[in-house]
Design an enzyme around this catalytic site. Structure first.
Site, PDB file in Angstrom:
ATOM      1  N   CYS A 171      22.732 -15.109 -11.660  1.00 36.61           N
ATOM      2  CA  CYS A 171      21.554 -14.148 -11.269  1.00 36.61           C
ATOM      3  C   CYS A 171      20.727 -14.116 -12.548  1.00 36.61           C
ATOM      4  O   CYS A 171      21.233 -13.713 -13.427  1.00 36.61           O
ATOM      5  CB  CYS A 171      22.268 -12.864 -10.655  1.00 36.61           C
ATOM      6  SG  CYS A 171      20.811 -11.645 -10.414  1.00 36.61           S
ATOM      7  N   CYS A 214     -22.558  -5.985  -8.059  1.00 37.63           N
ATOM      8  CA  CYS A 214     -22.617  -6.530  -6.767  1.00 37.63           C
ATOM      9  C   CYS A 214     -22.696  -8.079  -7.004  1.00 37.63           C
ATOM     10  O   CYS A 214     -23.479  -8.585  -7.593  1.00 37.63           O
ATOM     11  CB  CYS A 214     -24.065  -6.043  -6.448  1.00 37.63           C
ATOM     12  SG  CYS A 214     -24.322  -6.647  -4.825  1.00 37.63           S
ATOM     13  N   CYS A 235      15.563 -11.525  -4.343  1.00 39.00           N
ATOM     14  CA  CYS A 235      16.547 -10.956  -3.155  1.00 39.00           C
ATOM     15  C   CYS A 235      16.021  -9.698  -2.736  1.00 39.00           C
ATOM     16  O   CYS A 235      15.974  -9.334  -1.670  1.00 39.00           O
ATOM     17  CB  CYS A 235      17.987 -11.096  -3.570  1.00 39.00           C
ATOM     18  SG  CYS A 235      18.521 -10.324  -5.077  1.00 39.00           S
TER      19      CYS A 235
END
Lengths: 450, 424
Positions: free
Chosen positions: B382, B137, B388
């Protein structure tokens, strides 16, 4: 838009009631809808929607601004290319322009981004402090703009923006041109045209003279003398006729006249509405607007007749669908042949000759039919008519003012744009663009000389 | 139909879907509704010593995706604000009524042996199936020396775990905080302390956003805010990584893990399980949609398992772990190059501009005679980075195609280009 939302003076309760009858056909998006719709834009590089937009608005940019919760920025992007972005958002045939080019048509989705509605969302909800644009330093040039329609207003605004002084001469009682007088009431509601004019003039440096017609109250040679340049945006003044016997009958009306009357009516009881049946002749947006408005006014049967097929209609499929949604009967392949009168002289019916094409030529068939009607509305196209009294006349080609690049006419210092020229398909957005380009050309010309 | 039942650190459950310790498991009413809906188990919201914690108003804030759906969620709520006595009574009753479901109890008390000794005994008497130690927590409790304040110190994790194992026969699950630099240290500590399992992750310290009108973060408590615990779909990648780190660490390998963090559907659950989780815990998704989502979770997982021929959860549990490795063991000889399917391309140009502006200028933009554009990958340029493909909005329009498939495997430790080859 930067304008008070209060109704301008003279806008009566009856007018509001009439507006209610002609509620917006394409309601605005809610903020939530706009948020979701704007997220659909792919922010394309070198976006096809921009290429397809006659006024070259940076569409992906304004949609990105909407998505980033900057409606003011979005509207400014729109207005910087198209100061009539508000009315264009409402009247543009987006289905054949930006939205047709949207890449989202192509994939499995087949649903373009609702660019028109997003444009409206931005322009309707932007909150500018003052006018969005600041005028440049004064050039001390004054330009006359003839006609306060979309082309004239666009030109005037751009010229004023660039620091020039502009005087607009408008033949009608109100500015706005087609937006005020010629567009179906349900497309531009809430007195939009006048609010938009107010906004455009808000830039300053523009003086508007209404009830000043070319060839009557002013002349081109006079304007040429008094101003550094003149921009003609006089639109189309005349309508085509059917060339039929009895065409002058009082129940054979021009659709544009009736639409104008309807747009200006402050009380429905002022209008002469055919009760049982009416025939609309034509295939363009005016014909559709006319037919749909008659339905809304309560005419029982409205038949739209066109001499060729629906695929040849100049009204887009979207427009044709609006007519169908209004339960307008569309009859194709028939041309009006006789206007038939009753013994008492009132209109009885129209006889149509069925048509077909042979080698592309429209031919009459042997069949004919008759449609009973109490009124006929002609919407077979408007044509250009230069004021007869004018001495100085620019070269007219194919029935319209010829322009020779950059909106230049055959007369030195006189430019033209909008429907009165032979350019484009007579769309509001094209008129806006031509007005803008003319302003840039005029400004460039005047300052080069200086 | 696949068998979804599990046995996790000795705790039996009809399916792997547990509700995480949080508001949905704060009382009998909610837990019974959850069991009715089909949840396999719950981790009861953290119990503490009396007097019970006191909460503020408001407590939650969120960030949203493009469609307005919650993608990240933040809370500043503390452990249960109901008394220990009521909670224990309800736990006992619920377990009796639902003997086949897993009922684990989350705990957090001060870092003192007596406190832990006392509370684990009390929980054991309820008949609960296990304990989960809340060392995660991140708000409120650390200021009192509990929660993440313990979880961030491996020695404390080990110590408290050992106390619990000493004083209780119940399985002990240690819930780890992600607010650390390396989750493996706390996981190892838990294991050393004798933990039967770990659960990961707890919420991440966060501020979801600022209200620019009020100039305050959310959630706002009378104009002021504080950091909260982040959860929901947005934290899933962080959680998956931490689960994987624990699953493949030589010291903690084999230690049962209950996966937590942004699990919203069966696919998320399958991903956590493939990285070694034996059960999964869900909270945010249930808080957004209600308990009913477990129906589609069970159905989806079962259908997918059937389609793959997995008969039980353990059939695919951890299968992705061996494929998760260190960077240095990746194949340097493996090469992919993008390929754009011209028929599918819609011409948006996103791949082009992304590559042109921010990558390797490996896409060629050609304007056809009709004015439309075509995009083509320049293979030589590439690097197979995937950008892409990521920007392309069309399904499978851009594919990454393997090149030089005949080259043998060679990792960085073997690569002659590695100047430190001998040292690595």
């Amino acid at each position: 838009m930067v304008m008070s939302m209060e109704q301008p003076q003279g806008y009566s309760q009856q007018q509001l009631a009439l507006d209610q009858m002609f509620k917006d056909i394409n309601p605005a998006l809610s903020a939530r809808q706009a948020g979701i719709e704007s997220s659909r834009c792919y922010y394309c590089y070198d976006a096809p929607c921009v290429t397809a937009c006659p006024s070259k608005i940076n569409i992906p940019s304004f949609i990105a601004s909407i998505h980033a919760d900057d409606l003011t920025g979005a509207a400014k992007t729109i207005y910087s290319e198209n100061i009539l972005g508000g009315s264009c958002a409402r009247v543009c045939p987006t289905e054949i322009l930006c939205e047709q080019a949207c890449v989202r048509n192509k994939e499995q989705e087949k649903a373009p981004v609702k660019i028109g509605l997003l444009q409206r969302h931005a322009t309707d909800n932007a909150k500018f402090v003052g006018h969005p644009f600041k005028r440049a330093d004064a050039t001390c040039k004054t330009i006359a703009v003839v006609g306060a329609g979309p082309a004239g207003l666009s030109c005037a605004h751009r010229l004023a923006l660039l620091g020039n002084e502009v005087e607009i001469f408008e033949a009608a009682e109100k500015p706005g041109g087609l937006n005020e007088y010629g567009i179906a009431k349900y497309k531009l509601t809430d007195n939009f045209a006048q609010k938009e004019v107010e906004f455009i003039l808000g830039i300053g440096g523009i003086t508007l003279h209404t009830n000043k017609a070319l060839g009557k109250d002013i002349s081109l040679s006079q304007l040429k003398e008094q101003f550094d340049a003149v921009f003609l945006a006089i639109g189309l003044q005349d309508v085509h006729s059917l060339m039929l016997v009895n065409e002058a009958h009082p129940q054979i009306l021009n659709a544009v006249d009736y639409i104008k009357e309807l747009r200006q009516a402050s009380d429905i009881s002022e209008l002469d509405v055919p009760k049982d049946s009416a025939v609309v002749i034509g295939a363009g947006n005016t014909a559709i607007d006319m037919a749909c408005q008659l339905k809304r006014l309560g005419t029982e049967e409205v038949t739209l007749v066109y001499r060729r097929g629906s695929e040849h209609m100049s009204a887009t499929e979207h427009e044709q669908q609006i007519a169908k949604d209004h339960e307008v009967r569309i009859k194709t392949w028939a041309r009006p042949e006789h206007i038939n009168l009753k013994d008492d002289g009132s209109l009885k019916s129209l006889t149509f000759r069925k048509t077909y094409t042979e080698d592309g030529q429209l031919k009459d068939s042997e069949d004919s039919f008759e449609i009973n009607c109490s009124a006929v509305f002609k919407a077979v196209g408007q044509k250009f008519a230069y004021p007869k009294a004018e001495q100085l006349i620019p070269t007219v080609s194919n029935g319209k003012i010829a322009t020779f690049g950059q909106q230049v006419t055959s007369i030195d210092g006189v430019y033209a744009g909008g429907d009165c020229t032979g350019e484009g398909q007579d769309l509001t957005v094209e008129a806006v663009q031509q007005g803008k380009l003319a302003a840039l050309a005029i400004h460039h010309q005047l300052n080069q000389e200086a | 139909m696949a068998d979804l039942s599990i046995e996790f650190a000795g705790i039996k459950s009809p399916n792997p879907f547990w509700l995480a310790s949080a508001p949905p498991t704060d009382k009998a009413y909610n837990v019974e509704r959850a069991f009715e809906a089909g949840w396999g188990g719950v981790v009861w919201k953290t119990l503490g010593e009396d007097p019970a914690a006191v909460n503020v108003s408001s407590r939650y804030s969120a960030i949203y995706d493009h469609n307005g759906e919650v993608s990240g969620f933040n809370n500043i709520e503390l452990i249960t604000d109901r008394s220990l006595e009521i909670n224990l009574k309800e736990i006992e009753a619920v377990k009796k009524a639902w003997p086949d479901r897993a009922l684990v109890v989350s705990l957090m008390v001060p870092c003192e042996e007596e406190s832990w000794k006392k509370i684990v005994k009390l929980v054991e008497q309820t008949g609960a199936d296990g304990l989960e130690l809340n060392f995660g927590c991140p708000h409120g409790m650390p200021e009192r020396g509990m929660g993440a304040a313990v979880g961030q110190v491996p020695e404390y994790v080990e110590m408290v775990t050992r106390w619990c194992k000493t004083y209780s026969k119940l399985p002990v699950i240690v819930k780890l905080t992600p607010n650390i630099t390396d989750i493996r240290f706390s996981a190892r500590a838990a294991k050393r302390g004798g933990a039967d399992a770990v659960s990961a992750i707890n919420t991440i310290n966060s501020i979801t956003g600022i209200d620019l009108d009020k100039m305050s973060a959310r959630p706002m408590v009378d104009g002021k805010s504080t950091h909260g615990g982040y959860c929901g779909p947005a934290v899933k990648p962080i959680a998956l990584n931490m689960v994987a780190e624990i699953a493949r660490d030589t010291e903690t390998m084999g230690l049962p893990i209950s996966g937590i963090g942004g699990i919203s559907n069966w696919r998320d659950a399958a991903e956590f399980i493939s990285l070694g989780s034996g059960s999964v815990q869900v909270c945010t998704a249930a808080m957004i949609y209600g308990f009913r989502i477990v129906t589609e979770m069970q159905q989806g997982l079962s259908n997918w398992m059937d389609s793959k021929g997995y008969k039980k959860i353990s059939d695919f549990q951890g299968l992705a772990v061996p494929n998760t490795t260190d960077w240095k063991y990746l194949n340097m000889n493996y090469k992919v190059v993008a390929d754009i399917d011209d028929d599918k391309c819609i011409g948006c140009g996103r791949c082009y501009i992304a590559c042109e502006d921010t990558s390797h200028q490996a896409i060629d933009r050609k304007v056809r005679e009709d004015g439309s554009v075509a995009f083509e990958v320049i293979e030589d340029k590439c690097v197979g980075c995937n950008l892409c493909q990521i920007t392309c909005p069309v399904d499978s329009c851009i594919k990454m195609e393997q090149k030089d498939a005949d080259k043998p495997y060679m990792n960085w430790t073997q690569d002659p280009r590695n100047p430190y080859k001998d040292a690595s």
